[in-house]
Design an enzyme around this catalytic site. Structure first.
Site, PDB file in Angstrom:
ATOM      1  CG  HIS A 244     -70.545  86.826-165.655  1.00  0.00           C
ATOM      2  ND1 HIS A 244     -69.885  87.369-166.738  1.00  0.00           N
ATOM      3  CD2 HIS A 244     -69.918  87.295-164.550  1.00  0.00           C
ATOM      4  CE1 HIS A 244     -68.887  88.113-166.303  1.00  0.00           C
ATOM      5  NE2 HIS A 244     -68.889  88.093-164.966  1.00  0.00           N
TER       6      HIS A 244
ATOM      7  CD  GLU B  52     -70.135  91.272-162.160  1.00  0.00           C
ATOM      8  OE1 GLU B  52     -69.198  91.201-161.371  1.00  0.00           O
ATOM      9  OE2 GLU B  52     -70.235  90.556-163.169  1.00  0.00           O
TER      10      GLU B  52
ATOM     11  N   GLY C  74     -63.498  89.663-160.144  1.00  0.00           N
ATOM     12  CA  GLY C  74     -62.913  88.862-161.213  1.00  0.00           C
ATOM     13  C   GLY C  74     -61.398  88.862-161.120  1.00  0.00           C
TER      14      GLY C  74
END
Ligand code: PEP
Length: 255
Positions: free
Chosen positions: A93, A165, A235
């Protein structure tokens, strides 16, 4: 291919708070045909695991280490996660790359280790605003992706879920910008092409490519107009069960 909607709860909720959120998820996603995964904090995993057993919800971690046992203070192994019923783990991430300086090489070790253990890595890749504005987003993502899947065999690549992302579109990025469905299409098609070049058409077609970056119940239908969107990593909106359930429902409604 089944859609995959994953909720990244990040470091936001206590165990009890996670539990009440998850109970609401379960009520609201009863009829979904997609894979729906919740990735809470480690401390919430043992609380959530028994509650989701008979539901559509699956369990994921927010990270995993690349060794099974030993002197790795603060880390968590695949055996520990599997004992709790985790079948997924986010790896790479951007927040971990940024705050904890995780490199592509480290992320690659985690991807390979997770695969070996039978855990599906949700591998996050994506450029920052600096690369995007410099016209380097495609070369950045290509380099990052190739480094993170280096050594993953063709027969295993379908077990990886890729999450594109772009950091500049995340809800938590200062001065964030909205991404268009055209921009998602361009990058997701490019990612599919990289997979085709590294492996082959068949293998590339089997990899789920998720989009993540401020996905919510309002923009999901626009996002689903993009090509090659096989799922989403969510998220902020996943902290609200109704919003997350609407995102899941949009996948079910997709033709
Ligand atoms: C994330 O950080 O993984 C993410 C998808 O966040 P948000 O949806 O809040 O942009």
């Amino acid at each position: 291919m089944k859609g995959l909607a994953a909720a990244n709860l990040k470091m936001n909720l206590t165990g009890q708070q996670t539990l009440s959120l998850v109970k609401n998820y379960i009520k609201l996603i009863k009829k979904t045909k997609q894979d729906v995964v919740v990735c809470p904090s480690y401390t919430a995993l043992p609380l959530v695991a028994p509650v989701i057993k008979k539901s559509r919800l699956q369990l994921g971690a927010q990270d995993v280490f690349y060794e099974q046992k030993g002197a790795f203070t603060g880390e968590i192994s695949t055996d520990m996660l599997k004992e709790l019923g985790c079948r997924f783990s986010i790896v790479g991430h951007s927040e971990r790359r940024n705050y904890l300086k995780e490199t592509d090489e480290l992320v690659n070790l985690k991807v390979k280790w997770a695969l070996k253990a039978g855990i599906t890595p949700i591998l996050c890749i994506g450029e920052d605003a600096y690369s995007r504005d410099g016209g380097e987003s495609f070369s950045f993502v290509e380099k990052q992706l190739k480094a993170c899947i280096a050594g993953v065999e063709k027969k295993n690549i379908h077990k990886v879920a890729l999450a594109y992302e772009p950091i500049w579109a995340l809800s938590t990025t200062a001065n964030r910008r909205d991404i268009t469905s055209r921009e998602i299409t361009q990058m997701h098609n490019y990612i599919r092409k990289i997979l085709k070049d590294v492996y082959d058409v068949m293998a590339a077609a089997q990899v789920r490519i998720l989009y993540g970056g401020s996905v919510n119940e309002q923009n999901i239908s626009e996002i689903l107009k993009a090509e090659n969107v096989d799922g989403v990593l969510v998220g902020a909106a996943s902290l609200d069960a109704r919003k997350f359930a609407r995102i899941v429902a949009a996948f079910d409604a997709r033709k």
